[in-house]
Design an enzyme around this catalytic site. Structure first.
Site, PDB file in Angstrom:
ATOM      1  CB  ALA A 130      -0.684   0.162   1.412  1.00  0.00           C
ATOM      2  CG  ASN A 198       2.834  -6.039   7.034  1.00  0.00           C
ATOM      3  OD1 ASN A 198       3.939  -6.049   8.499  1.00  0.00           O
ATOM      4  ND2 ASN A 198       1.692  -5.558   7.189  1.00  0.00           N
ATOM      5  CG  HIS A 228       0.968   5.297   4.337  1.00  0.00           C
ATOM      6  ND1 HIS A 228       0.744   5.124   5.185  1.00  0.00           N
ATOM      7  CD2 HIS A 228       0.562   4.391   2.925  1.00  0.00           C
ATOM      8  CE1 HIS A 228      -0.176   3.829   5.595  1.00  0.00           C
ATOM      9  NE2 HIS A 228      -0.426   3.265   3.765  1.00  0.00           N
TER      10      HIS A 228
END
Length: 276
Positions: A130, A198, A228
């Site tokens: 992601a 992760n 992010h």
């Protein structure tokens, strides 16, 4: 004389370990047809539920226990809780097979797996997941990287239940405005938020390591997407990247994560590979 056709390679047999939001999507894609690959087995915590779903596939496969996967597959894709990583990866790495790893954070507490892969000739493959821009980070790491900082913002429901929040008595269920709930290293985040970060570990492994990669985590009741932002300062470039991921039915996981695994498999089998 006619030119001889190159021999056809048999498809790689793939086992999917874990049948949640990521594993189920990946297994269904493999069943529909992914050039160079053949789904041969899945594993699941709820074997009956997984069995019912697999029974709807064009080519149903068995739902096996983890220790039964290696004999029937050339490659395993790990899509399970991080604690199960050694049980999934070790049998494959010991016989020089490959492991595609979704739970990158678990590598920090099971780094013997990297040594095991090197010893026997197997390989651990970590998809981008992601995140965004790991190719640029890998390239920059061939020179000198001064700093990498990542800021993650997630909807509240995607963070509730994280061990870090429980250990520090942090309650976020009823917050009305964004709250920074963590500021530290990627290694610390991997322990405190094992189902969420992760991506931070993958970023750290591509760049300057989990103890120098810095991370902020914010719980934000006003957003719907996992966001992010990464800032990298290196001798070759300065760059920043932002991605806003749509959550899957599991709010801790973005919809793009299983698509990243699928793209990784396509790249491994492709005659033309794009990107670092």
């Amino acid at each position: 004389m006619n030119a001889m056709s190159p021999p056809r390679r048999r498809p790689l047999r793939v086992a999917v370990a874990g049948f949640g939001a990521i594993g189920a999507k990946l297994a269904a894609t493999l069943d529909e047809g992914l050039s160079g690959y053949e789904l041969t087995a899945v594993s699941a915590r709820d074997k009956q539920r997984a069995g019912r779903q697999v029974a709807t596939f064009r080519n149903p496969v068995p739902v096996l226990d983890l220790h039964e996967l290696e004999p029937v597959a050339d490659l395993v894709v790990e899509c399970a809780p991080a604690a199960l990583l050694p049980a999934i990866a070790e049998p494959f790495l010991k016989v020089a097979k490959n492991v595609v790893l979704v739970s990158a954070g678990a590598l920090l507490s099971h780094d013997h797996l990297v040594r095991l892969a090197a010893q026997h000739g197997g390989q651990i493959i970590v998809p981008t997941g992601a995140l965004i821009g790991l190719d640029a980070v890998l390239a920059a790491a061939e020179g000198e990287i001064a700093s990498i900082r990542m800021v993650t913002r997630k909807p509240v429901r995607g963070l509730v239940g994280a061990p870090y929040l429980q250990e520090h008595g942090i309650c976020i269920e009823n917050i009305k405005e964004p709250v920074r709930i963590f500021n530290g290293t990627a290694r610390e985040a991997a322990v405190g938020f094992p189902a969420n970060l992760n991506v931070a570990v993958a970023l750290s492994l591509a760049g300057i390591g989990p103890d120098r990669t810095m991370l902020e985590i914010w719980a934000d009741p006003a957003i719907e997407r996992n966001t992010h932002r990464i800032e990298v300062e290196a001798d070759s470039a300065r760059f920043s990247m932002t991605i806003e991921n749509v959550p899957s039915e599991n709010p801790k996981t973005g919809r793009i994560t299983p698509l990243s695994v699928i793209a990784t498999l396509r790249k491994l089998a492709a005659p033309l590979r794009i990107g670092t």
